[in-house]
Design a protein around this motif. Sequence first.
Motif, PDB file in Angstrom:
ATOM      1  N   LEU A 175       0.842  -1.190   0.000  1.00 56.18           N
ATOM      2  CA  LEU A 175       0.000   0.000   0.000  1.00 56.18           C
ATOM      3  C   LEU A 175       0.880   1.244   0.000  1.00 56.18           C
ATOM      4  CD1 LEU A 175      -2.993   0.824   0.175  1.00 56.18           C
ATOM      5  CD2 LEU A 175      -2.769   0.758   2.656  1.00 56.18           C
ATOM      6  N   GLN A 176       0.727   2.093  -1.020  1.00 53.40           N
ATOM      7  CA  GLN A 176       1.554   3.295  -1.176  1.00 53.40           C
ATOM      8  C   GLN A 176       0.812   4.518  -0.649  1.00 53.40           C
ATOM      9  OE1 GLN A 176       4.798   3.535  -2.618  1.00 53.40           O
ATOM     10  NE2 GLN A 176       4.598   5.500  -1.606  1.00 53.40           N
ATOM     11  N   THR A 177       1.418   5.240   0.282  1.00 52.29           N
ATOM     12  CA  THR A 177       0.836   6.491   0.756  1.00 52.29           C
ATOM     13  C   THR A 177       1.283   7.625  -0.156  1.00 52.29           C
ATOM     14  OG1 THR A 177       0.813   5.738   3.051  1.00 52.29           O
ATOM     15  CG2 THR A 177       0.691   8.117   2.691  1.00 52.29           C
ATOM     16  N   VAL A 178       0.321   8.435  -0.581  1.00 49.33           N
ATOM     17  CA  VAL A 178       0.591   9.582  -1.443  1.00 49.33           C
ATOM     18  C   VAL A 178       0.128  10.835  -0.704  1.00 49.33           C
ATOM     19  CG1 VAL A 178       0.019  10.704  -3.627  1.00 49.33           C
ATOM     20  CG2 VAL A 178       0.329   8.222  -3.554  1.00 49.33           C
ATOM     21  N   PHE A 179       1.042  11.782  -0.534  1.00 53.03           N
ATOM     22  CA  PHE A 179       0.724  13.054   0.104  1.00 53.03           C
ATOM     23  C   PHE A 179       0.355  14.079  -0.970  1.00 53.03           C
ATOM     24  CE2 PHE A 179       4.134  11.564   3.198  1.00 53.03           C
ATOM     25  CZ  PHE A 179       3.223  11.078   4.124  1.00 53.03           C
ATOM     26  N   LEU A 180      -0.767  14.736  -0.768  1.00 49.74           N
ATOM     27  CA  LEU A 180      -1.207  15.773  -1.697  1.00 49.74           C
ATOM     28  C   LEU A 180      -1.274  17.102  -0.945  1.00 49.74           C
ATOM     29  CD1 LEU A 180      -4.037  13.767  -3.501  1.00 49.74           C
ATOM     30  CD2 LEU A 180      -1.738  14.255  -4.345  1.00 49.74           C
ATOM     31  N   PRO A 181      -0.639  18.136  -1.501  1.00 54.82           N
ATOM     32  CA  PRO A 181      -0.635  19.426  -0.807  1.00 54.82           C
ATOM     33  C   PRO A 181      -1.970  20.154  -0.953  1.00 54.82           C
ATOM     34  CG  PRO A 181       0.506  19.626  -2.895  1.00 54.82           C
ATOM     35  CD  PRO A 181       0.137  18.178  -2.748  1.00 54.82           C
ATOM     36  N   SER A 182      -2.399  20.762   0.130  1.00 52.33           N
ATOM     37  CA  SER A 182      -3.613  21.576   0.099  1.00 52.33           C
ATOM     38  C   SER A 182      -3.363  22.848  -0.689  1.00 52.33           C
ATOM     39  CB  SER A 182      -4.035  21.964   1.515  1.00 52.33           C
ATOM     40  OG  SER A 182      -4.389  20.843   2.256  1.00 52.33           O
ATOM     41  N   ALA A 183      -4.401  23.336  -1.323  1.00 50.79           N
ATOM     42  CA  ALA A 183      -4.337  24.651  -1.960  1.00 50.79           C
ATOM     43  C   ALA A 183      -4.120  25.694  -0.869  1.00 50.79           C
ATOM     44  CB  ALA A 183      -5.631  24.929  -2.715  1.00 50.79           C
ATOM     45  N   ALA A 184      -3.477  26.779  -1.212  1.00 45.98           N
ATOM     46  CA  ALA A 184      -3.164  27.820  -0.231  1.00 45.98           C
ATOM     47  C   ALA A 184      -4.407  28.285   0.532  1.00 45.98           C
ATOM     48  CB  ALA A 184      -2.480  28.995  -0.912  1.00 45.98           C
ATOM     49  N   ALA A 185      -5.515  28.437  -0.169  1.00 44.70           N
ATOM     50  CA  ALA A 185      -6.748  28.918   0.471  1.00 44.70           C
ATOM     51  C   ALA A 185      -7.314  27.912   1.470  1.00 44.70           C
ATOM     52  CB  ALA A 185      -7.793  29.240  -0.594  1.00 44.70           C
ATOM     53  N   SER A 186      -6.952  26.645   1.333  1.00 44.56           N
ATOM     54  CA  SER A 186      -7.496  25.600   2.206  1.00 44.56           C
ATOM     55  C   SER A 186      -6.629  25.315   3.418  1.00 44.56           C
ATOM     56  CB  SER A 186      -7.648  24.294   1.413  1.00 44.56           C
ATOM     57  OG  SER A 186      -8.527  24.463   0.347  1.00 44.56           O
ATOM     58  N   ARG A 187      -5.442  25.825   3.455  1.00 42.03           N
ATOM     59  CA  ARG A 187      -4.497  25.444   4.509  1.00 42.03           C
ATOM     60  C   ARG A 187      -4.961  25.733   5.932  1.00 42.03           C
ATOM     61  NH1 ARG A 187       0.520  26.848   0.820  1.00 42.03           N
ATOM     62  NH2 ARG A 187       0.444  24.922  -0.377  1.00 42.03           N
TER      63      ARG A 187
END
Length: 164
Positions: free
Chosen positions: A117-129
């Motif tokens: 199982l591969q964990t993938v990190f996705l960055p939040s948009a600046a407005a969502s941080r």
Amino acid sequence: MTIALYPGSFDPMTNGHLDILVQALNIAERVVVAIGVHPGKVPVFSFEERAALIAAALSEALPEREDSLSVVSFEGLVIDAARQQGATILVRGLRDGTDFDYEMQMASMNRTMAPDLQTVFLPSAAASRPITATLVRQIAAMGGNVGEFVPAVVLRALNEKHKR
């Protein structure tokens, strides 16, 4: 078919959650949103309400991909939920360095228990941080306007819950 599991409580779904879900649909053919159900916690929205709100929010944001989404509940380990759904990717959103530190620990533990199982990190948009479901719940409960932090369908549901 590439299946990604996106776990969380989603109580309520925020614009940050929706941002990560849309990104996940860019890397996987199917995304399973797995809502963690904890017997000791009393959520604002039931599992059924959260599932419906997630589906409706995606339908408004990305109608051409609404058939690529399913919503399930789970108890226990995320890796077990991923296996049950046939997922090979675990999706996690990152808002800041604090999230990164915590998520790296979780990813390392999950990788030890489930190397397939591969964990993938996705960055939040600046407005969502700055958005967290906890803050949204608190602001909404105190009568504040959370319209900038949640999809429109979630705002309507929160207003109904709090009779505004």
